[in-house]
Design a protein around this motif. Structure first.
Motif: not given
Length: 444
Positions: A206-207, A311-327
């Motif tokens: 990351d990045p 993604a879990p490699e970047y702190g996800g748990d199957g529910h968290t959206v985080g930075r993906c809101a901008q994708k």
């Protein structure tokens, strides 16, 4: 090197007189059992087994050519000549060293009877445009001058794009937009850009610097020789492997399919069970505009959550959206690990009107859906209106794999799609080396 044109032998067309072409018999009708038939019980001119496929009522599949080797993507000329990119070929078949196989049906019976082969080491992508045939040559995209009506080039290959990266997802596919641009998929080198690829619990870089040269679509001038990724334009990013890459002829927009990442459960059992990992992440159909970011490796589309999640490699748990809101979100999603290999807007007039302008997608089939059954190995149809899906995807052609749906056990695995001038749909197979021709004879 160009090989002289030959009449196809029994190995290439081992299909027999029973597999006559569709399209010249009496008008069929649908019987009470739901299968389209004539008075004799089958579609006029069709093989009784539809070349081993299962199709909607009124459709007919015959075998255009067989045992040609690893048939990947396919392009069809205005005169009906068929050009197939071979990633490998059976010894003794036409085009036995790989490269490009050209096929012609001289007597118009729906079966190839003449062939020629040319080109370099086998690859995946192929396209016709502007008097040239463009082809994947692994680390390069080349083009051959191809006079109208010719099965073989009139000159040597010219390298349009050079020095492409190897390793990982290195099959090259591309699309021409008709206005002088070539869009090229450069798939990722890794599964999810982990510090240790495919290792349980390993975090992601990351990045992810891999995105500088991989996991995206690059735009080039289709007529300029010697381009590299540096001299081209990174058109879009965050697509792990866009094996289906197609321009919509109705509006000139670019579309792609996304191969979702693997091993959610295997690498992250603290967050996912095996069944969730089998169904996720989704395979995707996306519309691509310049500057789009579809999220890989940081994000994936979860079919349970019905959205992009971290993604879990970047702190996800199957529910968290985080930075993906901008994708950018996909237009349509499909079950995990089906492996979409090509996409095609149907432009013919043979099929019923509801198919026109819709998208066919060929799925190569899965290897890692356990404990769920392996799946894919089929062609589906997505109805479209104004460039967007107007309904859910629906099965179109199945039965390619035969009795066993697995990479090693499948009889056939669909890869390439093309529409012929008469509106027939061609489907290629890189496992058994078969090419099907699908036509419509039902009532409209």
């Amino acid at each position: 090197m160009i090989r002289e044109t030959v009449r196809l032998g029994a190995l290439v067309l081992a299909i027999g007189g029973a597999l006559a072409a569709c399209g010249r018999g009496e008008k069929p009708a649908a019987d009470a059992g739901g299968t389209t038939s004539t008075a004799s019980g089958t579609l006029a001119g069709c093989a009784r087994d539809d070349g081993g496929l299962r199709l909607p009522d009124g459709f007919c599949a015959t075998i255009f050519a067989d045992s040609v080797g690893g048939a990947r993507h396919v392009a069809i000329a205005p005169n009906g000549d068929v050009f197939v990119q071979l990633i490998s070929a059976k010894r003794g078949a036409a085009g036995a060293r790989g490269g490009i196989l050209a096929l012609r049906d001289t007597d118009h019976d729906g079966r190839a009877d003449t062939s020629a082969s040319f080109g370099e080491a086998g690859g995946t992508g192929i396209a016709l445009g502007g008097g040239y045939l463009y082809a994947d040559a692994r680390t390069r995209i080349v083009r051959y001058p191809l006079p109208a009506g010719s099965l073989v080039p009139s000159g040597d290959a010219e390298a349009i794009v050079v020095d492409l990266p190897t390793g990982g997802h290195e099959a090259r596919n591309f699309a021409l937009d008709g206005s002088g641009a070539l869009y090229l998929n450069v798939g990722s080198a890794t599964n999810s850009c982990q510090v240790k690829d495919r290792v349980t619990g390993s975090p992601g870089h990351d990045p992810c610097t891999e995105l500088e040269t991989r996991a995206g679509i690059w735009k080039f001038d289709a007529a300029r020789a010697g381009q590299t990724q540096r001299t081209g334009t990174r058109f879009a990013t965050g697509i792990r492997n866009a094996m289906g890459l197609v321009v919509n002829p109705a509006n000139g927009a670019l579309y792609a399919t996304q191969h979702g990442r693997d091993q959610l459960f295997q690498n992250w059992p603290k967050y996912f069970d095996a069944q969730h990992g089998a169904e996720n992440p989704a395979e995707e159909l996306v519309q691509v505009r310049q500057g789009d970011d579809f999220g890989w490796p940081y994000c994936y589309y979860d079919r349970t959550a019905k959205r992009l999640v971290l993604a879990p490699e970047y702190g996800g748990d199957g529910h968290t959206v985080g930075r993906c809101a901008q994708k950018k979100e996909p237009l349509a999603v499909f079950p995990g690990h089906w492996a979409p290999m090509s996409a095609l807007f149907y432009t013919g007039e043979m099929f019923p009107a509801r198919y026109r302008g819709g998208v066919f997608i060929a799925f190569h089939g899965s290897w890692n859906r356990a404990p769920e059954p392996q799946a894919g190995y089929s062609v589906v149809f997505v109805p479209m209106r104004d460039g967007r899906p107007s309904g859910q995807y629906e099965p179109f052609a199945d039965g390619f794999a035969g009795a066993t749906k697995s990479p090693s056990g499948a009889a056939h695995r669909p890869v390439g799609l093309a529409v012929a001038p008469d509106g027939a749909l061609f489907v290629t197979d890189d496992k058994g080396g078969r090419i099907w021709r699908i036509t419509y004879q039902g009532s409209r």
